[in-house]
Design a protein around this motif. Structure first.
Motif, PDB file in Angstrom:
ATOM      1  N   SER A   1       0.852  -1.195   0.000  1.00 16.05           N
ATOM      2  CA  SER A   1       0.000   0.000   0.000  1.00 16.05           C
ATOM      3  C   SER A   1       0.884   1.240   0.000  1.00 16.05           C
ATOM      4  CB  SER A   1      -0.940   0.009   1.206  1.00 16.05           C
ATOM      5  OG  SER A   1      -0.211   0.210   2.389  1.00 16.05           O
ATOM      6  N   PHE A   2       0.370   2.299  -0.603  1.00 13.72           N
ATOM      7  CA  PHE A   2       1.091   3.572  -0.644  1.00 13.72           C
ATOM      8  C   PHE A   2       0.565   4.452   0.484  1.00 13.72           C
ATOM      9  CE2 PHE A   2       3.497   3.844  -4.692  1.00 13.72           C
ATOM     10  CZ  PHE A   2       3.184   2.596  -5.200  1.00 13.72           C
ATOM     11  N   LEU A   3       1.462   4.895   1.343  1.00 14.34           N
ATOM     12  CA  LEU A   3       1.026   5.717   2.472  1.00 14.34           C
ATOM     13  C   LEU A   3       0.616   7.106   1.979  1.00 14.34           C
ATOM     14  CD1 LEU A   3       0.874   5.573   5.641  1.00 14.34           C
ATOM     15  CD2 LEU A   3       2.959   6.934   5.626  1.00 14.34           C
ATOM     16  N   SER A   4      -0.596   7.489   2.357  1.00 15.80           N
ATOM     17  CA  SER A   4      -1.064   8.822   2.006  1.00 15.80           C
ATOM     18  C   SER A   4      -0.845   9.717   3.229  1.00 15.80           C
ATOM     19  CB  SER A   4      -2.537   8.692   1.618  1.00 15.80           C
ATOM     20  OG  SER A   4      -3.179   9.902   1.769  1.00 15.80           O
ATOM     21  N   TYR A   5      -0.020  10.743   3.090  1.00 11.48           N
ATOM     22  CA  TYR A   5       0.298  11.545   4.281  1.00 11.48           C
ATOM     23  C   TYR A   5       0.296  13.052   4.027  1.00 11.48           C
ATOM     24  CZ  TYR A   5       5.020  11.820   2.297  1.00 11.48           C
ATOM     25  OH  TYR A   5       6.102  12.063   1.478  1.00 11.48           O
ATOM     26  N   SER A   6      -0.270  13.449   2.872  1.00 13.61           N
ATOM     27  CA  SER A   6      -0.225  14.881   2.543  1.00 13.61           C
ATOM     28  C   SER A   6      -1.109  15.725   3.468  1.00 13.61           C
ATOM     29  CB  SER A   6      -0.621  15.094   1.080  1.00 13.61           C
ATOM     30  OG  SER A   6      -1.930  14.642   0.882  1.00 13.61           O
ATOM     31  N   GLU A   7      -2.003  15.058   4.213  1.00 11.46           N
ATOM     32  CA  GLU A   7      -2.899  15.804   5.096  1.00 11.46           C
ATOM     33  C   GLU A   7      -2.334  15.979   6.512  1.00 11.46           C
ATOM     34  OE1 GLU A   7      -5.862  16.904   3.840  1.00 11.46           O
ATOM     35  OE2 GLU A   7      -5.170  16.026   1.946  1.00 11.46           O
ATOM     36  N   LEU A   8      -1.139  15.450   6.753  1.00 12.30           N
ATOM     37  CA  LEU A   8      -0.578  15.538   8.110  1.00 12.30           C
ATOM     38  C   LEU A   8      -0.343  16.992   8.515  1.00 12.30           C
ATOM     39  CD1 LEU A   8       2.367  12.978   8.540  1.00 12.30           C
ATOM     40  CD2 LEU A   8       0.139  12.961   9.658  1.00 12.30           C
ATOM     41  N   PRO A   9      -0.634  17.314   9.778  1.00 10.27           N
ATOM     42  CA  PRO A   9      -0.253  18.659  10.237  1.00 10.27           C
ATOM     43  C   PRO A   9       1.272  18.721  10.424  1.00 10.27           C
ATOM     44  CG  PRO A   9      -1.152  17.354  12.050  1.00 10.27           C
ATOM     45  CD  PRO A   9      -1.292  16.515  10.819  1.00 10.27           C
TER      46      PRO A   9
ATOM     47  N   ILE B   1       8.688  -1.241   5.682  1.00  5.34           N
ATOM     48  CA  ILE B   1       8.381  -0.069   4.851  1.00  5.34           C
ATOM     49  C   ILE B   1       9.521   0.165   3.870  1.00  5.34           C
ATOM     50  CG2 ILE B   1       6.866   1.075   6.523  1.00  5.34           C
ATOM     51  CD1 ILE B   1       9.074   2.965   7.220  1.00  5.34           C
ATOM     52  N   TRP B   2       9.127   0.692   2.719  1.00  8.15           N
ATOM     53  CA  TRP B   2      10.102   0.991   1.664  1.00  8.15           C
ATOM     54  C   TRP B   2       9.925   2.469   1.326  1.00  8.15           C
ATOM     55  CZ3 TRP B   2      11.036  -2.812  -3.007  1.00  8.15           C
ATOM     56  CH2 TRP B   2      12.149  -2.372  -3.753  1.00  8.15           C
ATOM     57  N   ILE B   3      10.990   3.227   1.549  1.00  6.74           N
ATOM     58  CA  ILE B   3      10.933   4.669   1.296  1.00  6.74           C
ATOM     59  C   ILE B   3      11.620   4.987  -0.039  1.00  6.74           C
ATOM     60  CG2 ILE B   3      11.537   6.968   2.159  1.00  6.74           C
ATOM     61  CD1 ILE B   3      11.613   5.808   4.991  1.00  6.74           C
ATOM     62  N   PHE B   4      10.894   5.671  -0.904  1.00  7.27           N
ATOM     63  CA  PHE B   4      11.414   6.108  -2.206  1.00  7.27           C
ATOM     64  C   PHE B   4      11.458   7.625  -2.159  1.00  7.27           C
ATOM     65  CE2 PHE B   4      10.704   2.044  -4.446  1.00  7.27           C
ATOM     66  CZ  PHE B   4       9.789   1.431  -3.598  1.00  7.27           C
ATOM     67  N   SER B   5      12.655   8.192  -2.169  1.00 11.24           N
ATOM     68  CA  SER B   5      12.679   9.639  -1.967  1.00 11.24           C
ATOM     69  C   SER B   5      13.608  10.389  -2.901  1.00 11.24           C
ATOM     70  CB  SER B   5      13.087   9.940  -0.526  1.00 11.24           C
ATOM     71  OG  SER B   5      13.069  11.328  -0.300  1.00 11.24           O
ATOM     72  N   PRO B   6      13.162  11.573  -3.336  1.00 15.40           N
ATOM     73  CA  PRO B   6      14.083  12.454  -4.043  1.00 15.40           C
ATOM     74  C   PRO B   6      14.981  13.174  -3.041  1.00 15.40           C
ATOM     75  CG  PRO B   6      11.942  13.530  -3.870  1.00 15.40           C
ATOM     76  CD  PRO B   6      11.829  12.181  -3.201  1.00 15.40           C
ATOM     77  N   GLU B   7      15.850  13.990  -3.566  1.00 16.32           N
ATOM     78  CA  GLU B   7      16.733  14.792  -2.720  1.00 16.32           C
ATOM     79  C   GLU B   7      16.382  16.255  -2.950  1.00 16.32           C
ATOM     80  OE1 GLU B   7      20.782  13.507  -2.594  1.00 16.32           O
ATOM     81  OE2 GLU B   7      21.443  15.513  -3.162  1.00 16.32           O
ATOM     82  N   TYR B   8      16.196  16.984  -1.865  1.00 11.75           N
ATOM     83  CA  TYR B   8      15.962  18.423  -1.964  1.00 11.75           C
ATOM     84  C   TYR B   8      17.118  19.119  -1.245  1.00 11.75           C
ATOM     85  CZ  TYR B   8      10.956  18.038  -3.385  1.00 11.75           C
ATOM     86  OH  TYR B   8       9.771  17.792  -4.041  1.00 11.75           O
ATOM     87  N   ASN B   9      17.893  19.868  -1.991  1.00 17.31           N
ATOM     88  CA  ASN B   9      18.991  20.635  -1.392  1.00 17.31           C
ATOM     89  C   ASN B   9      19.884  19.772  -0.504  1.00 17.31           C
ATOM     90  OD1 ASN B   9      18.278  23.166  -2.576  1.00 17.31           O
ATOM     91  ND2 ASN B   9      16.513  23.189  -1.187  1.00 17.31           N
ATOM     92  N   PHE B  10      20.349  18.652  -1.078  1.00 18.79           N
ATOM     93  CA  PHE B  10      21.306  17.777  -0.391  1.00 18.79           C
ATOM     94  C   PHE B  10      20.682  17.081   0.814  1.00 18.79           C
ATOM     95  CE2 PHE B  10      25.865  16.978   0.758  1.00 18.79           C
ATOM     96  CZ  PHE B  10      26.328  16.758  -0.530  1.00 18.79           C
ATOM     97  N   ASN B  11      19.364  17.053   0.887  1.00 22.43           N
ATOM     98  CA  ASN B  11      18.738  16.509   2.091  1.00 22.43           C
ATOM     99  C   ASN B  11      17.422  15.853   1.705  1.00 22.43           C
ATOM    100  OD1 ASN B  11      18.185  16.207   4.951  1.00 22.43           O
ATOM    101  ND2 ASN B  11      19.635  17.887   5.233  1.00 22.43           N
ATOM    102  N   ILE B  12      16.629  15.432   2.712  1.00 31.77           N
ATOM    103  CA  ILE B  12      15.350  14.813   2.372  1.00 31.77           C
ATOM    104  C   ILE B  12      14.270  15.905   2.319  1.00 31.77           C
ATOM    105  CG2 ILE B  12      16.073  12.660   3.466  1.00 31.77           C
ATOM    106  CD1 ILE B  12      14.015  13.160   5.648  1.00 31.77           C
ATOM    107  N   PRO B  13      13.234  15.717   1.502  1.00 27.02           N
ATOM    108  CA  PRO B  13      12.176  16.716   1.420  1.00 27.02           C
ATOM    109  C   PRO B  13      11.526  16.968   2.783  1.00 27.02           C
ATOM    110  CG  PRO B  13      11.971  15.139  -0.365  1.00 27.02           C
ATOM    111  CD  PRO B  13      12.996  14.586   0.572  1.00 27.02           C
ATOM    112  N   GLY B  14      11.130  18.213   3.003  1.00 28.56           N
ATOM    113  CA  GLY B  14      10.517  18.583   4.281  1.00 28.56           C
ATOM    114  C   GLY B  14       9.273  17.779   4.608  1.00 28.56           C
ATOM    115  N   VAL B  15       8.457  17.467   3.601  1.00 33.64           N
ATOM    116  CA  VAL B  15       7.222  16.714   3.884  1.00 33.64           C
ATOM    117  C   VAL B  15       7.543  15.328   4.449  1.00 33.64           C
ATOM    118  CG1 VAL B  15       5.625  17.887   2.303  1.00 33.64           C
ATOM    119  CG2 VAL B  15       7.051  15.992   1.444  1.00 33.64           C
TER     120      VAL B  15
END
Ligand SMILES: Cc1cc2nc3c(=O)[nH]c(=O)nc-3n(C[C@H](O)[C@H](O)[C@H](O)COP(=O)(O)O)c2cc1C
Length: 184
Positions: free
Chosen positions: A35-43, A70-84
């Protein structure tokens, strides 16, 4: 059947990392529930609202706790992980029960593997930060090679991920090893 929750570190509709995750799901097929975790609504993490946990936080924690890995697929934002993604991991890192001396969180002891697609480095710096976080958060990070894709100018222009045989082989290898890792 084992269950794997995919966490994509980009909220973008055409995300290359989401596409990579979809390819991994296709390789897994029916050998695990994905399943794909939906988390865009998190405060945003704010200790003033931590206990009792907001509904959206409870939901992502329940989803993650129901998983064998869990399997995390992530881009890199400014040499780091995205804020979200950092915001999500900050929520997941916190104890489920206020003042719990053992500080058990939704991800304590949970198997995790990482992949990334990004610019020239192939999101390598984001993956390095994530592996440090995995240790700090007491997750079980699978050892061995992990997919790191340096997107080509053609891919950026078309917004479509292309898996050549080398990328596909590496994704298959990580998938097979992770399926075994969560069985163990
Ligand atoms: C705020 C921001 C910072 C970025 N910084 C980096 C970076 O440090 N290294 C890199 O390789 N790519 C960087 N990129 C480019 C992303 O790797 C690229 O946009 C990628 O497609 C994002 O992944 P996605 O397709 O899964 O959304 C950055 C993009 C954004 C929006």
């Amino acid at each position: 059947m084992k269950k794997i929750v995919f966490i994509v570190g980009s909220l973008r509709k055409n995300s290359f990392n989401k596409s990579l995750a979809e390819n991994a799901a296709a390789i897994i097929k029916d050998r695990a529930e994905v399943s794909f975790l939906s988390y865009s609504e998190l405060p945003y993490m704010n200790q003033d609202i931590e206990f009792p946990a907001p509904e959206a936080v409870k939901k992502v924690r329940e989803e993650v706790m129901s998983a064998d890995g869990i399997w995390i697929f992530s881009p890199e934002y400014n040499f780091n992980i995205p804020g979200v993604l950092k915001n999500l991991l900050d929520w997941l890192s916190r104890p489920l029960i206020e003042n719990d001396s053992e500080r058990i969180s939704a991800v304590t002891g949970l198997p995790v593997t990482l992949s990334g697609a990004g610019g020239r480095s192939g999101a390598a710096n984001a993956k390095k930060r994530l592996s440090e976080l995995a240790v700090f958060m007491k997750m079980k990070h699978m050892e061995g090679e992990e997919v790191s894709i340096s997107l080509t100018p053609e891919e950026f222009a078309s917004d479509i991920l292309y898996l050549d045989s080398d990328r596909k082989r590496k994704l298959e290898d990580q998938t097979e090893r992770f399926l075994r890792f969560i069985e163990a």
